[in-house]
Design a protein around this motif. Sequence first.
Motif, mmCIF file in Angstrom:
data_model
loop_
_atom_site.group_PDB
_atom_site.id
_atom_site.type_symbol
_atom_site.label_atom_id
_atom_site.label_comp_id
_atom_site.label_asym_id
_atom_site.label_seq_id
_atom_site.Cartn_x
_atom_site.Cartn_y
_atom_site.Cartn_z
ATOM 1 N N PRO A 69 0.905 -1.321 0.132
ATOM 2 C CA PRO A 69 0.018 -0.010 0.033
ATOM 3 C C PRO A 69 0.803 1.125 -0.031
ATOM 4 O O PRO A 69 0.331 2.419 -0.177
ATOM 5 N N GLU A 70 2.015 1.223 0.340
ATOM 6 C CA GLU A 70 3.181 2.212 0.008
ATOM 7 C C GLU A 70 3.697 2.689 -1.141
ATOM 8 O O GLU A 70 4.326 3.707 -1.491
ATOM 9 N N LEU A 71 3.173 1.700 -2.240
ATOM 10 C CA LEU A 71 3.755 2.030 -3.525
ATOM 11 C C LEU A 71 3.234 3.209 -4.317
ATOM 12 O O LEU A 71 2.142 3.574 -3.795
ATOM 13 N N PHE A 83 1.355 -0.672 -12.120
ATOM 14 C CA PHE A 83 2.341 -1.834 -12.922
ATOM 15 C C PHE A 83 1.775 -3.179 -12.389
ATOM 16 O O PHE A 83 1.645 -4.014 -13.402
ATOM 17 N N GLN A 84 2.005 -3.386 -11.256
ATOM 18 C CA GLN A 84 1.591 -4.610 -10.709
ATOM 19 C C GLN A 84 0.442 -5.234 -11.061
ATOM 20 O O GLN A 84 0.107 -6.215 -11.482
ATOM 21 N N ILE A 85 -0.600 -4.374 -10.947
ATOM 22 C CA ILE A 85 -1.862 -4.670 -10.922
ATOM 23 C C ILE A 85 -2.199 -5.130 -12.325
ATOM 24 O O ILE A 85 -2.780 -5.996 -12.909
ATOM 25 N N GLN A 114 14.219 14.450 -4.340
ATOM 26 C CA GLN A 114 12.818 14.620 -4.574
ATOM 27 C C GLN A 114 12.223 14.103 -5.753
ATOM 28 O O GLN A 114 11.090 13.577 -5.699
ATOM 29 N N HIS A 115 13.115 14.063 -6.785
ATOM 30 C CA HIS A 115 12.850 13.161 -7.917
ATOM 31 C C HIS A 115 12.491 11.822 -7.882
ATOM 32 O O HIS A 115 11.719 11.148 -8.181
ATOM 33 N N CYS A 116 13.333 11.258 -6.827
ATOM 34 C CA CYS A 116 13.222 9.833 -6.536
ATOM 35 C C CYS A 116 11.975 9.674 -5.429
ATOM 36 O O CYS A 116 11.281 8.488 -5.838
ATOM 37 N N ARG A 117 11.816 10.422 -4.677
ATOM 38 C CA ARG A 117 10.658 10.464 -3.823
ATOM 39 C C ARG A 117 9.476 10.460 -4.479
ATOM 40 O O ARG A 117 8.192 9.690 -3.971
ATOM 41 N N GLU A 118 9.214 11.247 -5.587
ATOM 42 C CA GLU A 118 8.127 11.346 -6.256
ATOM 43 C C GLU A 118 7.637 9.914 -7.438
ATOM 44 O O GLU A 118 6.642 9.692 -7.721
ATOM 45 N N ARG A 173 8.989 4.721 -0.224
ATOM 46 C CA ARG A 173 9.867 5.361 0.613
ATOM 47 C C ARG A 173 11.217 4.603 0.793
ATOM 48 O O ARG A 173 12.377 5.268 0.971
ATOM 49 N N VAL A 174 11.050 3.265 1.062
ATOM 50 C CA VAL A 174 12.015 2.507 1.515
ATOM 51 C C VAL A 174 13.044 2.268 0.392
ATOM 52 O O VAL A 174 14.241 1.993 0.615
ATOM 53 N N LYS A 175 12.859 2.720 -0.782
ATOM 54 C CA LYS A 175 13.730 2.407 -2.000
ATOM 55 C C LYS A 175 14.483 3.812 -2.272
ATOM 56 O O LYS A 175 15.471 3.966 -3.302
#
Length: 478
Positions: A83-85, A92-94, A438-442, A446-448
């Motif tokens: 749920p944090e994706l 993509f997964q769905i 910030q580019h990554c956070r968007e 979070r863990v990645k």
Amino acid sequence: MHLAAVPEERARRNPHQPCVADERTELGNAGFAVRVRSAASVLRARGVRAGDVVAVLLPNRVEFVVTLFAAWRLGAAVTPVNPELTDGEAAFQISDAGAKVVVGQSDSPLVTVRVEELATAAPDEGPVADDEHAIALLIYTSGTTGKPKGVILDHANVRAMTEMIVSGLELGPADHSLLILPLFHVNGIVVSVLSPLLAGGRSTIAGRFRAGTFFDLVERVRPTYFSAVPAIYALLAGLPETVRPDTSSLRLVVCGAAPMPAELIQRVEERFGVVVVEGYGLSEGSCASTLNPLAGPRKPGTVGRPLPGQEVRLMDARGQLVADGPGEVVVRGPNVMRGYLNRPDATAETIVDGWLHTGDVGRFDEDGYLVLVDRIKDMIIRGGENLYPKEIENVLHTHPAVLEAAVVGAPDPVLGELPVATVTLYPSARASEAELLQHCRERLTRVKVPVRVDVVPALPRNPVGKIDKPALRRELAS
């Protein structure tokens, strides 16, 4: 007994026995069976049939388990979605799983069945599916190519794994698990939910883990065991010395997902008076392949012996099984996945002649206990979460200023490893560390997201011109 029949069978044998609970709900066996049948009616009304896929986009709560068994009752598979994706990652997964419906909380635009609807229909009266070869779970794991892959586990895989866990942990009707790991991981599903329910015990589902209040929950719920990752044990071991909880209900605690330092095991056992049972496995192997024997001897620094019913061996670079390591750890048994969904090439690379190639290097000690030596792949393990640098690098490459990117794991005393990125920029381009983070956070969970992005003039390279990641790791380690 097929896993889909567990709710009905438990209700028949002991309707009033506690079954599953969370912070909102407590269900006995009869109540759980009714909730499963009601959810199955809702799914059936939405067109879910045998062979379909149900995506579950939920945090840890009773309704996750209800949906799992409801889908199985209909012969459908379940793909648990973190749920944090981000919406893009979840979509993509769905899509990749071909999900017919998405069960979740109403605040997500991807949800097609709201969790509140699951208890509104009359209980399903159809037969319980019983095909052992039907797909039970599609567990998504990040891949070295940057896109997550769906691990196909059929009911025979999951049932075999569950029975091995029940036997290995000596679970019975008196056992009560406290689930603290996320249910989008196979460990949470198999070790903390399916195994106690199959053994006749029960499961309590905790909310988000908080070290400061965790033992208050243990004292109130009185579980007989829980399963966690080394990062959680490190946080618990780091609590103030004044914290001396009552852990007398705990028969054992389980550690998996990443090797746990022997010193940490000793510290946890001595401080909290618990028995730490460490194991090792992959999602591709349905959860676990080795386990330190509960009855002993348990050997900290190892991940135990192969579970009965599985072969765990070492293989050299030529594909030959070797008696003396180190070598790549390979696994064979009824728990090994059917393959990666719609990825025959990746499947063929991972399962060769029936052997699951783990990508881990290990050796066996004189007593047959597996010692993990290294990882072949560049995977980073952050608090038990498997992170693949390529996925993070791909996101960094989408920034218009980034020319090259390399992500490696930096040692961390609590989480094990943290992702650190090193990038070079196009000539005349400008980008600050804050802008790149910030580019990554968007775009990433979070863990990645890297804990740091270093912008450098050039990346180190080996003699053949490839980016020298070992040199980056050595620099971080020093």
